[in-house]
Design a protein around this motif. Structure first.
Motif, short mmCIF file in Angstrom:
data_model
loop_
_atom_site.label_atom_id
_atom_site.label_comp_id
_atom_site.label_asym_id
_atom_site.label_seq_id
_atom_site.Cartn_x
_atom_site.Cartn_y
_atom_site.Cartn_z
N ALA A 30 -11.47 -28.73 1.33
CA ALA A 30 -10.73 -27.83 0.44
C ALA A 30 -10.86 -26.39 0.92
O ALA A 30 -9.88 -25.63 0.91
CB ALA A 30 -11.25 -27.97 -0.99
N ALA A 31 -12.06 -25.99 1.34
CA ALA A 31 -12.25 -24.62 1.83
C ALA A 31 -11.43 -24.37 3.09
O ALA A 31 -10.79 -23.33 3.23
CB ALA A 31 -13.73 -24.37 2.09
N SER A 33 -8.69 -25.92 4.02
CA SER A 33 -7.25 -25.91 3.71
C SER A 33 -6.86 -24.57 3.09
O SER A 33 -5.77 -24.06 3.35
CB SER A 33 -6.88 -27.07 2.81
OG SER A 33 -7.42 -26.91 1.52
N GLN A 34 -7.73 -23.97 2.27
CA GLN A 34 -7.46 -22.64 1.72
C GLN A 34 -7.40 -21.61 2.84
O GLN A 34 -6.54 -20.73 2.83
CB GLN A 34 -8.52 -22.25 0.71
CG GLN A 34 -8.38 -22.91 -0.63
CD GLN A 34 -7.13 -22.46 -1.33
OE1 GLN A 34 -6.11 -23.12 -1.27
NE2 GLN A 34 -7.19 -21.33 -1.99
N THR A 37 -4.08 -22.00 4.65
CA THR A 37 -2.98 -21.46 3.85
C THR A 37 -2.98 -19.94 3.90
O THR A 37 -1.93 -19.30 4.08
CB THR A 37 -3.09 -21.94 2.39
OG1 THR A 37 -3.09 -23.35 2.38
CG2 THR A 37 -1.95 -21.42 1.55
N LEU A 38 -4.15 -19.34 3.76
CA LEU A 38 -4.27 -17.89 3.81
C LEU A 38 -3.85 -17.35 5.19
O LEU A 38 -3.12 -16.36 5.28
CB LEU A 38 -5.71 -17.47 3.50
CG LEU A 38 -5.99 -15.98 3.41
CD1 LEU A 38 -5.24 -15.37 2.25
CD2 LEU A 38 -7.48 -15.75 3.27
#
Length: 146
Positions: A30-31, A33-34, A37-38
């Motif tokens: 999850a980290a 993927s964030q 995205t950023l």
């Protein structure tokens, strides 16, 4: 009986370790993927900002060259992409025969607030003064020839 108890403890410890490692993996995924995205958003914003600067430079060059009229304009769409628009502000400059030109380029994707806005400022001498000086020089040269 003792063998069954140690086997049960070992089996339950393996399940707990598997659940904990799975939770760590999901959190790390999850980290990452964030972060991805950023990074993607930042890359798109940088590309749009660069394109806005190039479009503003090109439009300023067109105004200086006389391709576009030397008069104020607002919200004029670019011919190649309707998401981009430009405006020209002409303000008095620091001297009597100098104008401040401000070209503003805006990227509007959809109906929300503008995505990118870029302004370019340039000072330009009044074109009429240049034409008057050229006419005076031509008239003076004509008198000298006579």
């Amino acid at each position: 009986m003792r063998a069954d108890q140690s086997s049960c403890k070992s089996s339950s410890r393996t399940w707990v370790e598997a659940i904990i490692s799975l939770a760590i993996f999901v959190s790390a995924f999850a980290a990452f993927s964030q972060l991805f995205t950023l990074g993607s958003r930042a890359a798109v914003q940088a590309a749009l900002q660069t394109q806005a600067a190039v479009r503003a430079e090109a439009k300023m060059a067109e105004v200086v060259a006389g391709v576009e009229l030397f008069e104020a304009a607002a919200e004029m769409p670019f011919e190649d992409d309707a998401n981009w628009s430009w405006g020209l502000e002409i303000n008095p400059g620091p001297h009597a025969d100098v104008f401040e030109m401000v070209v503003t380029v805006v990227y509007q994707n959809g109906s929300g607030p503008p995505g990118i806005t870029f302004s370019l400022v340039r000072f330009r001498r009044d074109p009429q003064v240049i034409l008057d000086e050229a006419a005076e020089a031509a008239a003076a040269a004509e008198e000298d020839d006579s």
